[in-house]
Scaffold this active site. Structure first.
Site, PDB file in Angstrom:
ATOM      1  N   LYS A 192     -54.909 -58.168  14.302  1.00 17.11           N
ATOM      2  CA  LYS A 192     -55.772 -57.063  14.712  1.00 17.11           C
ATOM      3  C   LYS A 192     -57.400 -57.140  14.699  1.00 17.11           C
ATOM      4  CE  LYS A 192     -57.586 -53.761  13.197  1.00 17.11           C
ATOM      5  NZ  LYS A 192     -59.204 -53.409  14.194  1.00 17.11           N
ATOM      6  N   GLY A 245     -63.662 -58.939   5.281  1.00 15.64           N
ATOM      7  CA  GLY A 245     -64.199 -57.286   6.137  1.00 15.64           C
ATOM      8  C   GLY A 245     -65.038 -56.801   5.235  1.00 15.64           C
ATOM      9  N   SER A 246     -65.306 -55.439   4.997  1.00 16.14           N
ATOM     10  CA  SER A 246     -65.869 -55.390   3.939  1.00 16.14           C
ATOM     11  C   SER A 246     -65.246 -54.914   2.807  1.00 16.14           C
ATOM     12  CB  SER A 246     -66.619 -53.505   4.371  1.00 16.14           C
ATOM     13  OG  SER A 246     -66.213 -52.761   4.748  1.00 16.14           O
ATOM     14  N   THR A 247     -65.923 -55.018   1.331  1.00 20.14           N
ATOM     15  CA  THR A 247     -64.977 -54.670   0.180  1.00 20.14           C
ATOM     16  C   THR A 247     -65.136 -52.627  -0.140  1.00 20.14           C
ATOM     17  OG1 THR A 247     -66.551 -55.777  -0.904  1.00 20.14           O
ATOM     18  CG2 THR A 247     -65.832 -54.102  -2.103  1.00 20.14           C
ATOM     19  N   THR A 249     -63.032 -51.266   3.164  1.00 23.35           N
ATOM     20  CA  THR A 249     -62.292 -51.711   3.179  1.00 23.35           C
ATOM     21  C   THR A 249     -61.300 -52.330   2.960  1.00 23.35           C
ATOM     22  OG1 THR A 249     -63.004 -51.415   5.215  1.00 23.35           O
ATOM     23  CG2 THR A 249     -61.212 -52.060   5.817  1.00 23.35           C
ATOM     24  N   GLY A 250     -61.933 -53.622   2.756  1.00 23.66           N
ATOM     25  CA  GLY A 250     -60.797 -54.385   1.328  1.00 23.66           C
ATOM     26  C   GLY A 250     -60.242 -53.561   0.206  1.00 23.66           C
ATOM     27  N   GLU A 268     -61.332 -61.144   1.327  1.00 27.50           N
ATOM     28  CA  GLU A 268     -62.263 -61.942   1.723  1.00 27.50           C
ATOM     29  C   GLU A 268     -63.153 -60.667   1.987  1.00 27.50           C
ATOM     30  OE1 GLU A 268     -63.062 -64.793   1.381  1.00 27.50           O
ATOM     31  OE2 GLU A 268     -60.937 -66.125   1.806  1.00 27.50           O
ATOM     32  N   CYS A 303     -71.396 -62.235   5.509  1.00 26.99           N
ATOM     33  CA  CYS A 303     -71.010 -62.434   4.594  1.00 26.99           C
ATOM     34  C   CYS A 303     -71.699 -63.094   3.422  1.00 26.99           C
ATOM     35  CB  CYS A 303     -69.603 -62.412   4.314  1.00 26.99           C
ATOM     36  SG  CYS A 303     -68.852 -64.328   5.004  1.00 26.99           S
ATOM     37  N   GLU A 402     -75.168 -54.889   0.278  1.00 32.00           N
ATOM     38  CA  GLU A 402     -75.247 -55.106   1.604  1.00 32.00           C
ATOM     39  C   GLU A 402     -75.413 -54.895   2.662  1.00 32.00           C
ATOM     40  OE1 GLU A 402     -71.088 -56.491   2.931  1.00 32.00           O
ATOM     41  OE2 GLU A 402     -72.048 -58.624   3.523  1.00 32.00           O
TER      42      GLU A 402
HETATM   43  P1  NAD Z   1     -65.115 -53.222   8.092  1.00 30.07           P
HETATM   44  O1  NAD Z   1     -64.490 -53.415   7.094  1.00 30.07           O
HETATM   45  O2  NAD Z   1     -65.411 -52.479   8.697  1.00 30.07           O
HETATM   46  O3  NAD Z   1     -63.531 -54.259   9.356  1.00 30.07           O
HETATM   47  C1  NAD Z   1     -63.125 -55.092   9.446  1.00 30.07           C
HETATM   48  C2  NAD Z   1     -61.850 -54.788   9.960  1.00 30.07           C
HETATM   49  O4  NAD Z   1     -61.146 -54.281   9.384  1.00 30.07           O
HETATM   50  C3  NAD Z   1     -61.454 -54.394  10.800  1.00 30.07           C
HETATM   51  O5  NAD Z   1     -61.328 -54.612  12.305  1.00 30.07           O
HETATM   52  C4  NAD Z   1     -61.771 -52.397  11.488  1.00 30.07           C
HETATM   53  O6  NAD Z   1     -61.434 -52.537  12.149  1.00 30.07           O
HETATM   54  C5  NAD Z   1     -60.947 -52.610  10.035  1.00 30.07           C
HETATM   55  N1  NAD Z   1     -60.315 -51.731   9.448  1.00 30.07           N
HETATM   56  C6  NAD Z   1     -62.084 -50.528   9.482  1.00 30.07           C
HETATM   57  N2  NAD Z   1     -61.153 -49.669   8.627  1.00 30.07           N
HETATM   58  C7  NAD Z   1     -60.384 -49.823   8.637  1.00 30.07           C
HETATM   59  C8  NAD Z   1     -59.316 -48.766   7.829  1.00 30.07           C
HETATM   60  N3  NAD Z   1     -59.672 -47.211   7.284  1.00 30.07           N
HETATM   61  N4  NAD Z   1     -58.147 -49.311   7.441  1.00 30.07           N
HETATM   62  C9  NAD Z   1     -57.931 -50.175   7.672  1.00 30.07           C
HETATM   63  N5  NAD Z   1     -58.258 -51.372   8.040  1.00 30.07           N
HETATM   64  C10 NAD Z   1     -59.993 -50.778   8.567  1.00 30.07           C
HETATM   65  O7  NAD Z   1     -66.299 -54.181   8.306  1.00 30.07           O
HETATM   66  P2  NAD Z   1     -66.952 -55.177   9.518  1.00 30.07           P
HETATM   67  O8  NAD Z   1     -67.477 -54.106   9.322  1.00 30.07           O
HETATM   68  O9  NAD Z   1     -66.090 -55.447  10.843  1.00 30.07           O
HETATM   69  O10 NAD Z   1     -66.962 -56.316   9.547  1.00 30.07           O
HETATM   70  C11 NAD Z   1     -68.529 -56.420   8.703  1.00 30.07           C
HETATM   71  C12 NAD Z   1     -68.412 -56.865   6.447  1.00 30.07           C
HETATM   72  O11 NAD Z   1     -66.972 -58.343   6.616  1.00 30.07           O
HETATM   73  C13 NAD Z   1     -68.989 -57.085   5.750  1.00 30.07           C
HETATM   74  O12 NAD Z   1     -69.081 -56.452   4.465  1.00 30.07           O
HETATM   75  C14 NAD Z   1     -69.011 -58.498   5.670  1.00 30.07           C
HETATM   76  O13 NAD Z   1     -69.774 -59.103   4.445  1.00 30.07           O
HETATM   77  C15 NAD Z   1     -67.679 -58.784   5.890  1.00 30.07           C
HETATM   78  N6  NAD Z   1     -67.465 -60.267   6.086  1.00 30.07           N
HETATM   79  C16 NAD Z   1     -67.229 -60.788   4.995  1.00 30.07           C
HETATM   80  C17 NAD Z   1     -66.403 -62.307   5.167  1.00 30.07           C
HETATM   81  C18 NAD Z   1     -65.894 -63.752   3.945  1.00 30.07           C
HETATM   82  O14 NAD Z   1     -65.463 -64.276   4.212  1.00 30.07           O
HETATM   83  N7  NAD Z   1     -66.633 -62.951   2.944  1.00 30.07           N
HETATM   84  C19 NAD Z   1     -66.984 -63.010   6.271  1.00 30.07           C
HETATM   85  C20 NAD Z   1     -67.288 -62.176   7.638  1.00 30.07           C
HETATM   86  C21 NAD Z   1     -67.730 -60.685   6.780  1.00 30.07           C
END
Ligand code: NAD
Length: 499
Positions: A192, A245-247, A249-250, A268, A303, A402
């Site tokens: 996704k 993605g973001s913490t 959402t993690g 991650e 990130c 961040e």
């Molecule tokens: P995000 O968490 O908003 O989205 C990441 C993914 O999660 C997207 O596909 C999004 O559609 C999905 N998502 C969003 N909300 C969701 C929910 N409620 N339920 C399920 N899935 C959901 O992050 P972003 O804005 O796309 O990316 C930026 C973030 O990613 C930053 O915090 C950055 O540090 C992090 N990042 C981390 C690494 C790493 O390796 N540690 C690498 C790149 C980016």
């Protein structure tokens, strides 16, 4: 013409580049149930690029069923490893062959400079598939040293259905860090992409089909996080979520797993990485250049961005002058221009978020030393100057949170202990860096930093052979290297009684 071409070349190609917009499920291209779509826009102009299938629960159900059926059939999971390897090598070669088109889609979709996409994102993605392809037929299982008339084997088995949910900052590359090891290990995968950047994931599905990866083994469900992402997270028949993605959402994915089938969740997440320059820095020019690239590359949307810089007092003025000069060379330009060092922020919402931190920095007492202004407004796109703040306190929001944009928070320090204390004063623990000519200090401080990655006299080096990931609220597990295969396999022990 150089390998990078010029602005006119890329503009011309951009006008006609094909874009896939449907989901790819079970080897077929399909609309989302009910025909739902979302818009994806070019952040350099604000112009609409495409309406893309917005998958929801029903589409995710179909994708999981297709992935499960493919897994159970053994068409991929039981395929001889040398054949799986050959298919993944073909995929790597196709990515490399389509490098220009993939780079162009990435730049149009999320605003990064075409030169970065062409020279880094796409070849690194190809290399990642090739590396795991080559690895998979060179791994052996184990026999435990049990006594007597027993034999205990320890074998690695694929998990089943792996869902990869990825962000928009390195769309194809972040996907490859999950998809390549998961497929190599024999799993079926559902990818996704982020809603801001679905185009290269869909093109990847076409290439996977061409490479001979069987139907159902690799699926792509574009869609919104709260819909497609959540449906994958809560699905009772998904065995593993591989998330970047973001913490925030993690944390949600851990909840989804607890509320459903306790699927494995590998995270991650975000970072606020400290970059420390000691008085005995061996090369101030190189350190200043690395500090500037470490925060302004990819518009700061990284990130591992070195977003907190700590500079020792004795070199502060000399270092800051060099840093300012290096930052000034990284002004944003048209992402399709190969000479641009920085591109556009991914969308209007992210630009507003970054600008709100620029306001907060000034309001909370930081000194704006460089930048801070939106530029190139006439383009219709979202551009921000490289921005540097000097920070009198560690409690400022620009030091703690961040930002994910080209904003650097600099703090002066006096002692090694003070630098380590400030560096570790964060809920995150992803990247970190330090510059010193003292070998003992390099070892000592590296050990004390609470981070998954430490760079000494360099910053942001990386390679598919080296694990990547964070500690604390930056996540768990590791992407890249053979260690990543641990995430996509389970250990099975088998006891055999010998007569
Ligand atoms: P995000 O968490 O908003 O989205 C990441 C993914 O999660 C997207 O596909 C999004 O559609 C999905 N998502 C969003 N909300 C969701 C929910 N409620 N339920 C399920 N899935 C959901 O992050 P972003 O804005 O796309 O990316 C930026 C973030 O990613 C930053 O915090 C950055 O540090 C992090 N990042 C981390 C690494 C790493 O390796 N540690 C690498 C790149 C980016």
């Amino acid at each position: 013409m150089s390998e990078l071409h010029d602005l006119a070349y890329w503009r011309q190609r951009a006008a006609t580049v094909p874009m896939r917009t449907q989901a790819y499920i079970g080897g077929a291209w399909t609309d989302a149930a009910g025909g739902a779509t979302f818009e994806t826009r070019n952040p350099a102009t604000g112009a609409l690029l495409a309406h893309v299938a917005a998958c929801g629960g029903a589409d995710v159900d179909r994708a999981v069923a297709a992935a499960r059926a493919a897994f159970e059939s053994g068409v991929w999971s039981q395929m001889p490893r040398r054949e799986r390897k050959a298919a993944l090598l073909r995929l790597a070669a196709l990515i490399e062959a389509q490098r220009e088109e993939l780079a162009l889609l990435e730049t149009l979709d999320m605003g990064k400079p075409i030169g970065d996409a062409l020279l880094y994102d796409i070849p690194e993605a190809a290399r990642t598939y090739a590396w795991y392809a080559e690895a998979i037929d060179k791994l052996y299982d184990e026999i435990a040293p049990t006594d007597g008339n027993t034999l205990a084997t320890i074998t690695r088995e694929p998990l089943g259905v792996v869902a990869a949910v990825v962000p928009w900052n390195y769309p194809l590359l972040m996907a490859s860090w999950k998809v390549a090891p998961a497929l190599a290990a024999g799993n079926s995968v559902i990818l996704k992409p982020a809603e801001q950047s679905p185009l290269t994931a869909l093109r990847l599905a076409e290439l996977a089909e061409q490479a001979g990866i069987p139907a159902g083994v690799f699926n792509v469900v574009p869609g919104l996080g709260a819909e497609a992402g959540q449906a994958l997270g809560r699905h009772p028949d998904v065995d593993c979520i591989a998330f970047t993605g973001s913490t925030a959402t993690g944390k949600r994915f851990m909840e989804y797993a607890g509320q459903s089938n306790l699927k494995r969740v590998w995270l991650e997440c975000g970072g606020k990485s400290p970059h420390i320059v000691f008085d005995d820095c061996p090369d101030l020019d190189r350190a200043a250049q690395a500090a500037a690239v470490g925060i302004f590359n990819n518009q700061g949307e990284i990130c591992i961005a070195g977003s907190r810089l700590y500079v020792q007092r004795g070199i502060y003025d000399a270092f800051m002058a060099r840093l300012e000069a290096a930052a000034a060379r990284m002004q944003p330009g048209d992402p399709l221009d190969p000479s641009s060092a920085m591109g556009a922020i991914v969308d209007a919402r992210q630009l507003d978020r970054v600008l709100s931190f620029v306001d907060a920095g000034q309001r909370e007492g930081a000194r704006l030393r460089l930048g801070g202004q939106r530029v190139r407004g006439e383009s219709g796109g979202y551009f921000l100057e490289p921005t540097i703040f000097e920070c009198p306190s560690q409690s400022l929001s620009i030091v703690r949170e961040e930002i994910f944009g080209p904003v650097l928070a600099v703090t002066v320090f006096d002692t090694e202990d003070e630098a380590v204390r400030m560096a570790n004063d964060s809920p995150y623990g992803l990247g970190s860096g330090l510059w010193t000519a003292n070998l003992s200090r390099a070892h000592r401080v590296s050990r004390r930093l609470r981070a998954g990655l430490v760079w000494v006299n360099c910053y942001m080096d990386g390679d598919v052979t080296v694990p990547f990931g964070g500690v604390r609220q930056s996540g768990n597990g590791r992407d890249k290297s053979l260690h990543a295969l641990d995430k996509y396999t389970d250990l099975k022990t088998t006891w055999i009684h010998l007569e």
